[in-house]
Design a protein around this motif. Structure first.
Motif, PDB file in Angstrom:
ATOM      1  N   SER A 112      19.553   4.284  -4.901  1.00 46.38           N
ATOM      2  CA  SER A 112      19.526   3.409  -3.733  1.00 46.38           C
ATOM      3  C   SER A 112      18.759   3.773  -2.836  1.00 46.38           C
ATOM      4  CB  SER A 112      21.067   3.271  -3.557  1.00 46.38           C
ATOM      5  OG  SER A 112      21.694   2.680  -4.239  1.00 46.38           O
ATOM      6  N   CYS A 113      18.835   5.207  -2.302  1.00 44.89           N
ATOM      7  CA  CYS A 113      18.181   5.577  -1.177  1.00 44.89           C
ATOM      8  C   CYS A 113      16.652   5.339  -0.931  1.00 44.89           C
ATOM      9  CB  CYS A 113      18.598   7.042  -0.983  1.00 44.89           C
ATOM     10  SG  CYS A 113      17.826   8.162  -2.131  1.00 44.89           S
ATOM     11  N   SER A 135      23.579  -0.475  -3.990  1.00 43.73           N
ATOM     12  CA  SER A 135      22.358  -1.413  -4.817  1.00 43.73           C
ATOM     13  C   SER A 135      22.531  -1.149  -6.474  1.00 43.73           C
ATOM     14  CB  SER A 135      21.086  -0.668  -4.355  1.00 43.73           C
ATOM     15  OG  SER A 135      20.906  -0.713  -2.895  1.00 43.73           O
ATOM     16  N   TRP A 136      21.912  -1.916  -6.951  1.00 46.09           N
ATOM     17  CA  TRP A 136      21.637  -1.933  -8.437  1.00 46.09           C
ATOM     18  C   TRP A 136      20.599  -0.929  -8.678  1.00 46.09           C
ATOM     19  CZ3 TRP A 136      24.029  -3.388 -12.737  1.00 46.09           C
ATOM     20  CH2 TRP A 136      24.962  -4.214 -12.791  1.00 46.09           C
ATOM     21  N   CYS A 137      20.759  -0.026  -9.541  1.00 47.52           N
ATOM     22  CA  CYS A 137      19.607   1.052  -9.942  1.00 47.52           C
ATOM     23  C   CYS A 137      19.376   0.985 -11.493  1.00 47.52           C
ATOM     24  CB  CYS A 137      20.178   2.360  -9.633  1.00 47.52           C
ATOM     25  SG  CYS A 137      20.468   2.635  -7.733  1.00 47.52           S
ATOM     26  N   PHE A 138      18.277   1.585 -11.773  1.00 48.23           N
ATOM     27  CA  PHE A 138      17.774   1.272 -13.094  1.00 48.23           C
ATOM     28  C   PHE A 138      17.246   2.802 -13.679  1.00 48.23           C
ATOM     29  CE2 PHE A 138      17.835  -2.658 -11.183  1.00 48.23           C
ATOM     30  CZ  PHE A 138      18.425  -3.599 -12.104  1.00 48.23           C
ATOM     31  N   MET A 147      30.100   2.989 -20.067  1.00 47.30           N
ATOM     32  CA  MET A 147      29.781   3.139 -18.672  1.00 47.30           C
ATOM     33  C   MET A 147      29.432   4.469 -18.225  1.00 47.30           C
ATOM     34  SD  MET A 147      31.067   0.405 -17.165  1.00 47.30           S
ATOM     35  CE  MET A 147      31.407  -1.156 -18.124  1.00 47.30           C
ATOM     36  N   ARG A 148      29.078   5.253 -19.369  1.00 39.72           N
ATOM     37  CA  ARG A 148      28.544   6.592 -18.996  1.00 39.72           C
ATOM     38  C   ARG A 148      27.121   6.699 -18.557  1.00 39.72           C
ATOM     39  NH1 ARG A 148      31.476  11.033 -20.799  1.00 39.72           N
ATOM     40  NH2 ARG A 148      29.671  11.802 -21.610  1.00 39.72           N
ATOM     41  N   ARG A 149      26.559   5.898 -19.390  1.00 39.25           N
ATOM     42  CA  ARG A 149      24.979   6.034 -19.302  1.00 39.25           C
ATOM     43  C   ARG A 149      24.490   4.751 -19.454  1.00 39.25           C
ATOM     44  NH1 ARG A 149      22.327  10.619 -19.144  1.00 39.25           N
ATOM     45  NH2 ARG A 149      23.778  11.662 -19.823  1.00 39.25           N
ATOM     46  N   GLN A 150      23.886   3.991 -18.589  1.00 39.27           N
ATOM     47  CA  GLN A 150      23.597   2.662 -18.573  1.00 39.27           C
ATOM     48  C   GLN A 150      22.110   2.487 -18.082  1.00 39.27           C
ATOM     49  OE1 GLN A 150      27.075   1.732 -16.040  1.00 39.27           O
ATOM     50  NE2 GLN A 150      26.577  -0.200 -17.172  1.00 39.27           N
ATOM     51  N   LEU A 151      21.313   1.552 -18.563  1.00 42.48           N
ATOM     52  CA  LEU A 151      19.801   1.073 -17.952  1.00 42.48           C
ATOM     53  C   LEU A 151      20.149   0.567 -16.584  1.00 42.48           C
ATOM     54  CD1 LEU A 151      17.126   0.209 -18.426  1.00 42.48           C
ATOM     55  CD2 LEU A 151      17.880  -2.081 -19.359  1.00 42.48           C
ATOM     56  N   GLY A 152      20.982  -0.495 -16.557  1.00 44.29           N
ATOM     57  CA  GLY A 152      21.424  -0.566 -14.953  1.00 44.29           C
ATOM     58  C   GLY A 152      22.672  -0.254 -14.521  1.00 44.29           C
ATOM     59  N   PHE A 153      22.789  -0.038 -13.163  1.00 42.15           N
ATOM     60  CA  PHE A 153      24.110   0.262 -13.047  1.00 42.15           C
ATOM     61  C   PHE A 153      24.404   0.273 -11.401  1.00 42.15           C
ATOM     62  CE2 PHE A 153      21.372   4.062 -12.952  1.00 42.15           C
ATOM     63  CZ  PHE A 153      21.644   4.840 -12.043  1.00 42.15           C
ATOM     64  N   ARG A 154      25.327   0.448 -10.545  1.00 46.55           N
ATOM     65  CA  ARG A 154      25.461   0.339  -9.217  1.00 46.55           C
ATOM     66  C   ARG A 154      25.915   1.661  -8.608  1.00 46.55           C
ATOM     67  NH1 ARG A 154      28.740  -4.923 -10.846  1.00 46.55           N
ATOM     68  NH2 ARG A 154      28.795  -3.535 -12.477  1.00 46.55           N
ATOM     69  N   MET A 155      25.197   1.867  -7.601  1.00 48.74           N
ATOM     70  CA  MET A 155      25.119   3.320  -6.816  1.00 48.74           C
ATOM     71  C   MET A 155      25.333   3.063  -5.260  1.00 48.74           C
ATOM     72  SD  MET A 155      22.145   6.443  -6.416  1.00 48.74           S
ATOM     73  CE  MET A 155      22.093   6.656  -8.252  1.00 48.74           C
ATOM     74  N   VAL A 255      24.450  11.129  -0.046  1.00 53.54           N
ATOM     75  CA  VAL A 255      25.647  11.531  -1.066  1.00 53.54           C
ATOM     76  C   VAL A 255      25.645   9.968  -1.849  1.00 53.54           C
ATOM     77  CG1 VAL A 255      28.013  11.964  -1.259  1.00 53.54           C
ATOM     78  CG2 VAL A 255      26.536  12.705   0.750  1.00 53.54           C
ATOM     79  N   ALA A 256      25.924  10.615  -3.091  1.00 50.68           N
ATOM     80  CA  ALA A 256      25.602   9.555  -4.201  1.00 50.68           C
ATOM     81  C   ALA A 256      26.758   9.181  -5.011  1.00 50.68           C
ATOM     82  CB  ALA A 256      24.427   9.472  -4.920  1.00 50.68           C
ATOM     83  N   PHE A 257      27.154   8.088  -5.360  1.00 50.38           N
ATOM     84  CA  PHE A 257      28.287   7.900  -6.204  1.00 50.38           C
ATOM     85  C   PHE A 257      27.850   6.774  -7.398  1.00 50.38           C
ATOM     86  CE2 PHE A 257      29.907   8.785  -1.810  1.00 50.38           C
ATOM     87  CZ  PHE A 257      30.752   9.631  -2.392  1.00 50.38           C
TER      88      PHE A 257
END
Length: 299
Positions: A112-113, A135-138, A147-155, A255-257
């Motif tokens: 996102s950053c 944001s959505w990240c890819f 949910m562990r490893r995705q093409l698109g996810f939210r951070m 810091v990222a989640f």
């Protein structure tokens, strides 16, 4: 198809590989987690912002993104209206051939950053600037897994821009906060230095990175669900972000989640959406109470 084993309770296969869907229970927990992390940033003084999901590929290239993370890069390109007629959709492989696409001028960032630094390009900032975004990240991966490893996810990220001391204190403060929250959740995390090739491999910052790690991850079992990252003055230099106090380049840290990864960790640990949600609510109450006690009585 719902995966019913306790280790993956509630994870649901979505319509596209690497893009699983969430039902009401999972959506509720994701929003609760995001609200929690956002509130940490806002309490610390962060300004909530919303960033675009696509960034100019030229801007990302100026940040060495495609040199340092080519294995993760995902690009967006429109159809070539003439090319699609001579090179139609490949139904057998489920794809448009490259010859049917226009040049890819947009990038889907993996964190996102990046948008925050580009948004502050050419500006002067206070020494203690904080921003929080989700944001959505890819990321292109060798494989995708629930949910562990995705093409698109939210951070969700909380980003510090300003003086060196501010950027460093940001990471120390949120490291302690993550560890206290994990303890309240009964979620055992281990903190490990990561070796992401953030800086240009041939530059002096890359040598410094090997001597002093710029990224630490918080892992549940083998899964990194949060990280703290320092970029020193890299983005301050590249994006011409300067300090109001000195005119020198700003330092940054973040810091990222990974929200979906938190869902996976919590359901693996607590067994169901309901139990995981109850654990987060209880942990929030406990950490708020601890913070109030540390602040002392109100007079």
């Amino acid at each position: 198809m719902t995966v019913t084993t306790p280790a993956h309770a509630g994870e649901t296969a979505g319509p596209s590989r690497g893009l699983p869907s969430l039902g009401p229970e999972g959506t509720r927990l994701l929003r609760l987690l995001d609200d929690t992390f956002e509130s940490w940033g806002v309490t610390a003084g962060a300004r909530p912002m919303t960033m675009p999901p696509l960034l100019p590929a030229a801007d990302l290239a100026k940040l060495d993104y495609y040199d340092n993370f080519p294995h993760q890069a995902v690009l967006a390109a429109p159809l070539d209206l003439e090319g699609r007629l001579t090179t139609p959709f490949d139904g057998e492989h489920g794809q448009w051939p490259a010859t049917a696409l226009e040049p890819a001028r947009l990038g889907l960032p993996s964190a996102s950053c990046y948008a925050v630094y580009l948004d502050h390009r050419g500006t002067r900032v206070a020494d203690d600037t904080l921003v929080t975004i989700c944001s959505w990240c890819f990321r292109k991966e060798t494989h995708y897994e629930g949910m562990r490893r995705q093409l698109g996810f939210r951070m969700r990220e909380i980003v510090a821009i300003g003086a060196r001391e501010h950027a460093e204190a940001h990471l120390g403060d949120f490291t302690a906060r993550i560890q206290a929250f994990a303890a309240a959740l009964d979620l055992p995390l281990r903190r490990e230095a990561a070796s992401d090739p953030f800086f240009d491999k041939g530059g002096s910052k890359a040598l410094l990175q090997r001597l002093t790690p710029v990224k630490h991850e918080f892992l549940y079992e083998d899964l990194a669900i949060a990280s703290v990252n320092t970029h020193r003055n890299f983005f301050g230099d590249r994006c011409d972000i300067t300090l109001e106090s000195t005119g020198g380049p700003a330092f940054t840290s973040c810091v990222a989640f990974g929200l979906e990864r938190w869902l996976s960790a919590l359901t693996r640990r607590h067994g169901s959406w309901d139990s995981a949600t109850e654990a987060v609510l209880a942990a929030n109450a406990r950490t708020r109470a601890d913070a109030s006690g540390a602040a002392g009585p109100v007079i």
